[in-house]
Every structure is written in structure tokens, then in C-alpha cells.
Design a protein around this motif. Structure first.
Motif, PDB file in Angstrom:
ATOM      1  N   THR A 194      -4.196   9.597  -6.488  1.00 46.72           N
ATOM      2  CA  THR A 194      -4.280  10.940  -7.072  1.00 46.72           C
ATOM      3  C   THR A 194      -5.716  11.358  -7.390  1.00 46.72           C
ATOM      4  O   THR A 194      -5.942  12.449  -7.903  1.00 46.72           O
ATOM      5  CB  THR A 194      -3.433  11.012  -8.361  1.00 46.72           C
ATOM      6  OG1 THR A 194      -3.920  10.028  -9.279  1.00 46.72           O
ATOM      7  CG2 THR A 194      -1.959  10.771  -8.069  1.00 46.72           C
ATOM      8  N   SER A 195      -6.662  10.474  -7.090  1.00 44.88           N
ATOM      9  CA  SER A 195      -8.072  10.777  -7.329  1.00 44.88           C
ATOM     10  C   SER A 195      -8.905   9.805  -6.489  1.00 44.88           C
ATOM     11  O   SER A 195      -8.362   8.847  -5.932  1.00 44.88           O
ATOM     12  CB  SER A 195      -8.407  10.615  -8.816  1.00 44.88           C
ATOM     13  OG  SER A 195      -8.201   9.282  -9.229  1.00 44.88           O
ATOM     14  N   LEU A 230      -1.476   3.923   2.650  1.00 48.53           N
ATOM     15  CA  LEU A 230      -1.525   4.422   1.278  1.00 48.53           C
ATOM     16  C   LEU A 230      -0.837   5.776   1.163  1.00 48.53           C
ATOM     17  O   LEU A 230      -0.872   6.587   2.093  1.00 48.53           O
ATOM     18  CB  LEU A 230      -2.977   4.569   0.812  1.00 48.53           C
ATOM     19  CG  LEU A 230      -3.729   3.293   0.496  1.00 48.53           C
ATOM     20  CD1 LEU A 230      -5.197   3.604   0.262  1.00 48.53           C
ATOM     21  CD2 LEU A 230      -3.132   2.576  -0.702  1.00 48.53           C
ATOM     22  N   ASN A 231      -0.234   6.035   0.016  1.00 47.53           N
ATOM     23  CA  ASN A 231       0.366   7.327  -0.286  1.00 47.53           C
ATOM     24  C   ASN A 231      -0.757   8.232  -0.802  1.00 47.53           C
ATOM     25  O   ASN A 231      -0.952   8.360  -2.001  1.00 47.53           O
ATOM     26  CB  ASN A 231       1.472   7.130  -1.324  1.00 47.53           C
ATOM     27  CG  ASN A 231       2.198   8.413  -1.657  1.00 47.53           C
ATOM     28  OD1 ASN A 231       1.855   9.480  -1.174  1.00 47.53           O
ATOM     29  ND2 ASN A 231       3.192   8.304  -2.512  1.00 47.53           N
ATOM     30  N   ASN A 232      -1.485   8.817   0.141  1.00 50.50           N
ATOM     31  CA  ASN A 232      -2.679   9.601  -0.181  1.00 50.50           C
ATOM     32  C   ASN A 232      -2.589  10.964   0.502  1.00 50.50           C
ATOM     33  O   ASN A 232      -3.410  11.319   1.337  1.00 50.50           O
ATOM     34  CB  ASN A 232      -3.930   8.829   0.271  1.00 50.50           C
ATOM     35  CG  ASN A 232      -5.225   9.476  -0.182  1.00 50.50           C
ATOM     36  OD1 ASN A 232      -5.235  10.402  -0.983  1.00 50.50           O
ATOM     37  ND2 ASN A 232      -6.329   8.978   0.340  1.00 50.50           N
ATOM     38  N   ASP A 248      -8.333  -0.621   7.883  1.00 53.86           N
ATOM     39  CA  ASP A 248      -7.732   0.502   8.613  1.00 53.86           C
ATOM     40  C   ASP A 248      -6.224   0.558   8.398  1.00 53.86           C
ATOM     41  O   ASP A 248      -5.660   1.628   8.134  1.00 53.86           O
ATOM     42  CB  ASP A 248      -8.043   0.408  10.110  1.00 53.86           C
ATOM     43  CG  ASP A 248      -9.510   0.657  10.431  1.00 53.86           C
ATOM     44  OD1 ASP A 248     -10.242   1.191   9.568  1.00 53.86           O
ATOM     45  OD2 ASP A 248      -9.929   0.302  11.557  1.00 53.86           O
ATOM     46  N   LEU A 249      -5.562  -0.592   8.515  1.00 57.09           N
ATOM     47  CA  LEU A 249      -4.111  -0.635   8.320  1.00 57.09           C
ATOM     48  C   LEU A 249      -3.748  -0.266   6.890  1.00 57.09           C
ATOM     49  O   LEU A 249      -2.869   0.570   6.649  1.00 57.09           O
ATOM     50  CB  LEU A 249      -3.568  -2.033   8.668  1.00 57.09           C
ATOM     51  CG  LEU A 249      -2.068  -2.243   8.455  1.00 57.09           C
ATOM     52  CD1 LEU A 249      -1.253  -1.305   9.346  1.00 57.09           C
ATOM     53  CD2 LEU A 249      -1.696  -3.700   8.713  1.00 57.09           C
ATOM     54  N   PHE A 250      -4.426  -0.864   5.920  1.00 56.41           N
ATOM     55  CA  PHE A 250      -4.138  -0.620   4.508  1.00 56.41           C
ATOM     56  C   PHE A 250      -4.336   0.858   4.165  1.00 56.41           C
ATOM     57  O   PHE A 250      -3.478   1.480   3.546  1.00 56.41           O
ATOM     58  CB  PHE A 250      -5.035  -1.505   3.643  1.00 56.41           C
ATOM     59  CG  PHE A 250      -4.604  -1.582   2.212  1.00 56.41           C
ATOM     60  CD1 PHE A 250      -3.674  -2.519   1.808  1.00 56.41           C
ATOM     61  CD2 PHE A 250      -5.141  -0.724   1.264  1.00 56.41           C
ATOM     62  CE1 PHE A 250      -3.276  -2.602   0.470  1.00 56.41           C
ATOM     63  CE2 PHE A 250      -4.750  -0.795  -0.067  1.00 56.41           C
ATOM     64  CZ  PHE A 250      -3.817  -1.734  -0.458  1.00 56.41           C
ATOM     65  N   LEU A 251      -5.461   1.414   4.578  1.00 55.32           N
ATOM     66  CA  LEU A 251      -5.745   2.827   4.289  1.00 55.32           C
ATOM     67  C   LEU A 251      -4.711   3.749   4.926  1.00 55.32           C
ATOM     68  O   LEU A 251      -4.323   4.759   4.327  1.00 55.32           O
ATOM     69  CB  LEU A 251      -7.149   3.195   4.769  1.00 55.32           C
ATOM     70  CG  LEU A 251      -8.310   2.617   3.955  1.00 55.32           C
ATOM     71  CD1 LEU A 251      -9.635   2.837   4.688  1.00 55.32           C
ATOM     72  CD2 LEU A 251      -8.356   3.227   2.563  1.00 55.32           C
ATOM     73  N   ALA A 289       0.828  -1.213   0.000  1.00 55.36           N
ATOM     74  CA  ALA A 289       0.000   0.000   0.000  1.00 55.36           C
ATOM     75  C   ALA A 289       0.860   1.258   0.000  1.00 55.36           C
ATOM     76  O   ALA A 289       0.487   2.267  -0.607  1.00 55.36           O
ATOM     77  CB  ALA A 289      -0.935  -0.001   1.210  1.00 55.36           C
ATOM     78  N   GLU A 290       2.010   1.196   0.643  1.00 54.96           N
ATOM     79  CA  GLU A 290       2.904   2.356   0.681  1.00 54.96           C
ATOM     80  C   GLU A 290       3.351   2.762  -0.723  1.00 54.96           C
ATOM     81  O   GLU A 290       3.691   3.923  -0.954  1.00 54.96           O
ATOM     82  CB  GLU A 290       4.125   2.053   1.552  1.00 54.96           C
ATOM     83  CG  GLU A 290       3.798   1.868   3.013  1.00 54.96           C
ATOM     84  CD  GLU A 290       4.981   1.390   3.839  1.00 54.96           C
ATOM     85  OE1 GLU A 290       6.062   1.101   3.262  1.00 54.96           O
ATOM     86  OE2 GLU A 290       4.819   1.301   5.063  1.00 54.96           O
TER      87      GLU A 290
END
Length: 103
Positions: free
Chosen positions: A17-18, A45-47, A39-42, A11-12
């Protein structure tokens, strides 16, 4: 769980971008496990712009992308566990063409 840790490391690498829906293979059935995974995955994320992201747990029989991921992971397993590189070798240096981009 190991699955959750590996998925969160992947996920990292995902740059959001949208608004995005991420489909993962349905390997968990307990709602608490699903929520913990999400929760962990979100969180990994590079968000940086905080775009809305939803996670859907689906059966790979219904999603071609999950079928490809299954094929690749099975091929890696064959090489790692059985010293059988036949399937990885078939994929090496190949491009997968999607509707909108090349992977």
C-alpha cells in the motif's frame, strides 16, 4: 526451486500500500538466481497500485525480523520432521508486539 515457489505463494498474500523494502534471508549468492527470485517474487506481490518495491537479501544476524522468521520456520520443521511440537506450542496463541503493530 522450491524455496522460490513457496516464497512467491507467500508474496501473493502481501498487500503493498506504499513504497516498500522487503528483506529476505540471504540464501542465494549467484546474481542470476537472485534476479530470478526477485522477478518472480515481485510479480506475485499484491501491488495493484504499482508502489515501488525493493528486495534486499540480508543475513539474518543483522535483522531481528529474519531471526523471528528463522525461529518460526525451525519450530515448524521440528514438529514436521521430528514430531516435536514443544516450540510451536510455546508460540501458539501468542501475540508479537512490534513498534507499530501487533502480529
Amino acid at each position: 526451486a522450491l524455496y522460490d515457489e513457496i516464497a512467491s505463494k507467500l508474496a501473493e498474500k502481501i498487500k503493498i500500500t506504499s513504497p516498500t523494502c522487503i528483506i529476505v534471508d540471504k540464501s542465494k549468492f549467484n546474481p542470476d538466481y537472485i534476479n530470478n527470485f526477485n522477478d518472480l517474487f515481485l510479480s506475485k506481490l499484491n501491488n495493484v497500485e504499482n508502489h515501488p518495491v525493493s528486495i534486499m537479501h540480508g543475513d539474518s544476524i543483522n535483522y531481528k525480523g529474519l531471526q523471528i522468521a528463522d525461529l518460526i520456520s525451525w519450530s515448524v520443521f521440528q514438529k514436521a520432521e521430528h514430531q516435536n511440537a514443544k516450540y510451536i506450542d510455546l508460540m501458539e496463541n501468542k501475540k508479537i508486539f512490534g513498534k507499530d503493530r501487533t502480529v
